[in-house]
Design a protein around this motif. Structure first.
Motif, mmCIF file in Angstrom:
data_model
loop_
_atom_site.group_PDB
_atom_site.id
_atom_site.type_symbol
_atom_site.label_atom_id
_atom_site.label_comp_id
_atom_site.label_asym_id
_atom_site.label_seq_id
_atom_site.Cartn_x
_atom_site.Cartn_y
_atom_site.Cartn_z
ATOM 1 N N TYR A 71 0.810 -1.222 0.000
ATOM 2 C CA TYR A 71 0.000 0.000 0.000
ATOM 3 C C TYR A 71 0.844 1.273 0.000
ATOM 4 C CZ TYR A 71 -3.610 -3.377 1.083
ATOM 5 O OH TYR A 71 -4.461 -4.453 1.027
ATOM 6 N N ASN A 72 2.153 1.091 -0.032
ATOM 7 C CA ASN A 72 3.027 2.261 -0.056
ATOM 8 C C ASN A 72 2.802 3.068 -1.335
ATOM 9 O OD1 ASN A 72 4.128 1.469 2.368
ATOM 10 N ND2 ASN A 72 5.933 0.509 1.458
ATOM 11 N N ASN B 142 -2.981 6.259 -3.025
ATOM 12 C CA ASN B 142 -3.833 7.314 -2.473
ATOM 13 C C ASN B 142 -5.182 6.776 -2.016
ATOM 14 O OD1 ASN B 142 -1.909 9.344 -3.014
ATOM 15 N ND2 ASN B 142 -2.581 9.454 -5.150
ATOM 16 N N GLU B 143 -5.793 5.921 -2.863
ATOM 17 C CA GLU B 143 -7.120 5.393 -2.535
ATOM 18 C C GLU B 143 -7.051 4.459 -1.328
ATOM 19 O OE1 GLU B 143 -11.220 5.044 -2.917
ATOM 20 O OE2 GLU B 143 -9.829 6.388 -3.962
ATOM 21 N N TYR B 144 -6.034 3.612 -1.303
ATOM 22 C CA TYR B 144 -5.839 2.701 -0.173
ATOM 23 C C TYR B 144 -4.589 3.157 0.578
ATOM 24 C CZ TYR B 144 -9.124 -0.107 -2.865
ATOM 25 O OH TYR B 144 -10.220 -0.540 -3.560
ATOM 26 N N HIS B 145 -4.749 4.189 1.364
ATOM 27 C CA HIS B 145 -3.600 4.803 2.031
ATOM 28 C C HIS B 145 -3.131 3.939 3.189
ATOM 29 C CE1 HIS B 145 -1.128 7.879 3.966
ATOM 30 N NE2 HIS B 145 -1.140 8.499 2.788
ATOM 31 N N SER B 146 -1.835 3.925 3.407
ATOM 32 C CA SER B 146 -1.272 3.073 4.464
ATOM 33 C C SER B 146 -1.746 3.498 5.857
ATOM 34 C CB SER B 146 0.263 3.093 4.404
ATOM 35 O OG SER B 146 0.750 4.421 4.505
ATOM 36 N N ASP B 147 -2.181 4.761 6.010
ATOM 37 C CA ASP B 147 -2.690 5.209 7.306
ATOM 38 C C ASP B 147 -4.017 4.554 7.657
ATOM 39 O OD1 ASP B 147 -0.511 6.811 7.599
ATOM 40 O OD2 ASP B 147 -1.511 8.670 6.978
ATOM 41 N N ASN B 148 -4.685 3.988 6.650
ATOM 42 C CA ASN B 148 -5.994 3.375 6.870
ATOM 43 C C ASN B 148 -5.922 1.858 7.039
ATOM 44 O OD1 ASN B 148 -6.844 5.781 4.525
ATOM 45 N ND2 ASN B 148 -7.654 5.855 6.595
#
Length: 820
Positions: free
Chosen positions: A536-537, A540-546
């Motif tokens: 996920y690095n 944008n759509e699947y951000h690593s913070d999520n």
């Protein structure tokens, strides 16, 4: 857990065959995965014989090889080329004959006729390490003069076979991670089944203190992490090879002998389940052991030479200056036992399972000791194990016990108290078990009956049974010893009627769609919900913070819960493509997970997390390949779209009720999103980005569709199935050639058309796109087909023209479209 059949018989009396022992253990919950006849030396020394070197001459073409003739008891001597410096005529040696298989770890090689520097060789004269009886490789084995020529090496070394029982221990049965623990369970089964038996282990009468020359003090600073710590010092040890009986015991269960002191600690652990650690006494500075945590980031080098940074949550065994060991996990460099060691300190302790488990995961270390500590061991066997180890150190290393055992046990662990009612036992098992049988089973499992009455018994369960703390746990133990097969299957089945709910309808719908996809040539895949965060690095759509992160991941490849099904499918495609199966149609139904940091709420921790079910489709490679009736044809995005729309039609989701528009998801090179009229995202599909394809090692384009199954099933929840006759009236087809801007997608044309005419417009299809000369700059041409139909009567020209004029007007107004 590897269990030796012969070793097991040292603790419990029985005359069962190895297979009968396996059946008994499996019947009471210690499932046996494999039974194998083994020798203490791999291969059982087959093909190895005692030989006599008759002649020994220098090799004509080498300055270090010798050409020998060896008598193996055959009709004629064997010529063997040997490179050992100590080979000489007249010696008795061990010879690997032609066809013999020798082992080097997991590798094996067969002795064949060979030619060395032009001279034929018909075998090999062996060194200790080459046949597995030792580690010396300085020269060949030279046997005494009385060794009989031609005797098999297995007979000469009195090699005995044993049976290795591989028991698959479940996580709750830490008490069975030793021969003694398995013997206890087998004893209970034997008693219940009427066998004459007894349970016994060596006593400690031979233990005695020889002097007080090396006293060691112990301080436990963290009593939460270390409940008990005991040690004893042994002086004047002769560190050397272990005797054959000890080496054989360890080899049979898959452990490599090291030296007598280390082998003793491993033997005690495998025998009684108590891990021990042996320190070189010279490393215990100040003769003081301190059990404590170290400051965050303290460097620590383990026995294998790897440096670790200790956490403030790592329990360490320290001397007065430094950490010597990560408690219960791994020893430190220099603190072990070496050939030069003379004085040792033996450690026997009970550490809190949670502390050990977290330290082992934190440092990526897994040892036999940590495996036991992190599941919970017997706190009351600590001193017994220490005394047994000390006795063996005196016997096998000539050491002297040089202090009274130092045992620090601040808060002794109490037995678990359980109040067991007979009616509860019978209701849970589904059969009336005689009270005497219940009492016999619990006492054979070393539970004490503190009190009893007509209704039940009060029990004290030993603390090593970490999995037995409630009445239901005791009932489970009773049932597994009594025998699951002894509980008859009832002749009546009692059930209650239930109403099919939303979850049932959801699964039914899933099965319908799965069957449809399988019928269309798809294969279902099932991937792990755990995946690696590195995927996920940069997205944008699947951000690593999520990402939902795992607190104690097994590895960096399994450290988060998946946010999309995409990457599991790409792994499957790459795996198959690398094995010459590139033409793939795959689908998966599974859950995805999302974390929203902004929604964190201390009062409701789960509020920040979301779990949804998704259906994913992947297409890659060729749609048609190797057909005599059709040329090869690559898969396209339109093929994927057709499958997606067929799914919508099958579950009753009208295409007219959804909106197609360009997707901004950066997993796609180009893609479309499908939403309902309210803007809720139902699905996305498109061509996977080249960056992700390259990272996955896939060459062919991958077409991917992601359907939010939770949202889709919710959208059709209120749909009703209705039937209508096929219209008797003809449909009307009209075509328009539209000149529109290059940035306009067909989805916009389709959306406007369905909004303009909701009653009679049945279908809108794009059948040609033209971009090139004779068109204004920044423009393209769409050829669009419109199908109109009235279910009740034939449309007349006036109606048709009115609809088409309205369509043209709206397209011109909203898209600035022109007719060509």
């Amino acid at each position: 857990m590897n269990i030796s059949y012969k070793w097991l018989k040292e603790y419990v009396d029985f005359d069962l065959t190895p297979q009968e022992v396996c059946d008994a253990l499996t019947s009471e919950g210690l499932e046996v995965g494999a039974l194998e006849e083994v020798q203490s030396i791999k291969g059982g020394l087959k093909g190895l014989y005692v030989g006599k070197v008759l002649t020994c001459d220098m090799h004509p073409n080498s300055d270090h090889l010798h050409v020998t003739t060896v008598d193996l008891g055959h009709e004629t001597p064997s010529q063997i080329v040997c490179g050992a410096p100590n080979v000489a005529a007249g010696q008795k040696v061990i010879v690997a004959d032609i066809g013999c298989v020798l082992y080097d770890g997991d590798k094996e090689f067969v002795i064949k006729k060979s030619k060395l520097r032009g001279v034929d060789s018909f075998g090999m004269i062996c060194a200790e390490d080459e046949i597995g009886i030792g580690t010396d490789h300085n020269g060949i084995i030279v046997l005494p003069e009385d060794a009989p020529v031609g005797q098999p090496a297995a007979e000469y070394y009195k090699l005995e076979s044993d049976w290795l029982i591989e028991v698959d221990i479940t996580a709750n049965r830490a008490d069975a991670l030793s021969h003694w623990g398995v013997a206890r369970d087998l004893y209970a089964w034997l008693v219940q089944n009427g066998y004459k038996t007894s349970l016994h282990r060596p006593d400690c009468s031979a233990y005695s203190v020889d002097n007080n020359d090396l006293p060691v003090d112990v301080t436990i600073e963290n009593t939460d992490a270390c409940k008990r710590y005991a040690c004893v010092s042994i002086t004047d040890c002769d560190v050397k090879e272990s005797p054959e009986w000890l080496q054989n015991k360890l080899r049979v269960i898959g452990l490599r002998p090291i030296n007598n002191i280390v082998d003793i600690t491993n033997y005690i652990m495998m025998a009684y389940g108590q891990p021990l650690h042996c320190f070189d006494a010279d490393m215990v500075k100040g003769h003081h052991i301190v059990v404590k945590t170290m400051p965050e980031g303290t460097p620590f080098v383990t026995l294998d030479g790897v440096e670790h940074k200790l956490s403030e949550h790592d329990l360490a065994i320290c001397n007065e200056e430094d950490a010597m060991c990560i408690a219960g996990v791994f020893g430190g460099k220099g603190s072990g036992t070496y050939d030069t060691t003379k004085n040792v300190v033996l450690e026997s302790a009970y550490f809190h399972p949670t502390w050990i488990r977290k330290s082992a995961r934190r440092h990526g270390l897994s040892t036999d000791a940590s495996f036991r500590f992190e599941r919970g061991i017997d706190p009351n066997i600590t001193i017994y194990a220490l005394q047994q180890a000390a006795i063996l150190c005196k016997e096998l290393a000539g050491g002297k016990v040089s202090m009274e055992i130092k045992d620090v046990y601040p808060e002794p662990m109490e037995d678990f108290k359980v109040d067991l009612k007979y009616d509860y036992v019978n209701s849970l098992i589904g059969k009336v078990i005689p009270q005497e049988t219940v009492k016999s089973i619990v006492t054979s499992l070393e539970m004490k009956i503190d009190a009893e009455d007509a209704e039940g018994i009060k029990l004290s369960v030993p603390p090593y049974r970490v999995d037995v703390q409630r009445p239901c746990d005791v009932v489970e133990d009773i049932l597994r010893v009594y025998g699951y097969n002894n509980v008859e299957i009832p002749t009546q089945l009692k059930s209650s009627l239930v109403i099919k709910g939303d979850e049932d309808n959801k699964h039914k719908l899933e099965n319908i769609v799965c069957e449809q996809l399988v019928g269309s040539g798809f294969n279902e895949i099932l991937n792990n919900s755990l995946t690696k965060s590195a995927y996920y690095n940069g997205l944008n759509e699947y951000h690593s913070d999520n990402l939902v992160k795992i607190m104690n991941p097994l590895s960096s490849d399994l450290n988060v819960l998946r946010e999309t099904l995409l990457f599991g499918g790409l792994e499957s495609i790459a795996h198959n493509a690398n094995r010459k199966s590139p033409n793939l149609r795959l689908f998966e139904i599974g859950n995805v997970y999302h974390f929203s940091p902004e929604r964190q709420n201390p009062d409701n921790p789960m509020q920040a997390y979301k779990e949804e079910t998704h259906l994913a489709l992947w297409i890659s490679g060729k749609r048609v390949s190797g057909s005599w009736a059709h040329p090869d044809e690559d898969s396209t995005i339109f093929e994927l779209k057709a499958y997606l729309l067929n799914i919508f039609r099958r579950i009753g989701l009208s295409v007219a009720s959804v909106v197609f528009k360009a997707s901004e998801n950066d997993i796609f090179q180009k893609g479309l999103s499908v939403t309902n009229r309210g803007g809720k995202l139902l699905a996305e599909y498109g061509i996977v980005s080249k960056k992700l394809q390259k990272e996955a090692g896939i060459e062919s384009p991958v077409y991917y569709a992601d359907i939010n199954w939770t949202a889709v099933t919710k959208a059709i929840k209120k749909n009703t199935v209705s039937f209508r006759e096929i219209s008797k009236y003809p449909a009307v087809s009209r075509d328009l050639a539209l000149l529109i801007d290059n940035n306009v997608e067909f989805a916009e044309v389709e959306r406007i058309a369905y909004q303009t005419e909701k009653k009679f417009l049945k279908r809108v299809e794009l059948f040609d796109v033209y971009e090139g000369k004779n068109l204004p700059s920044g423009k393209k041409s769409y050829a669009v087909n419109f199908i109109l139909q009235d279910e009740e009567k034939t449309l007349n020209d006036k109606q048709i023209d009115a609809i088409m004029n309205k369509l043209i007007a709206n397209l011109k107004k909203q898209l600035n479209a022109e007719l060509r």
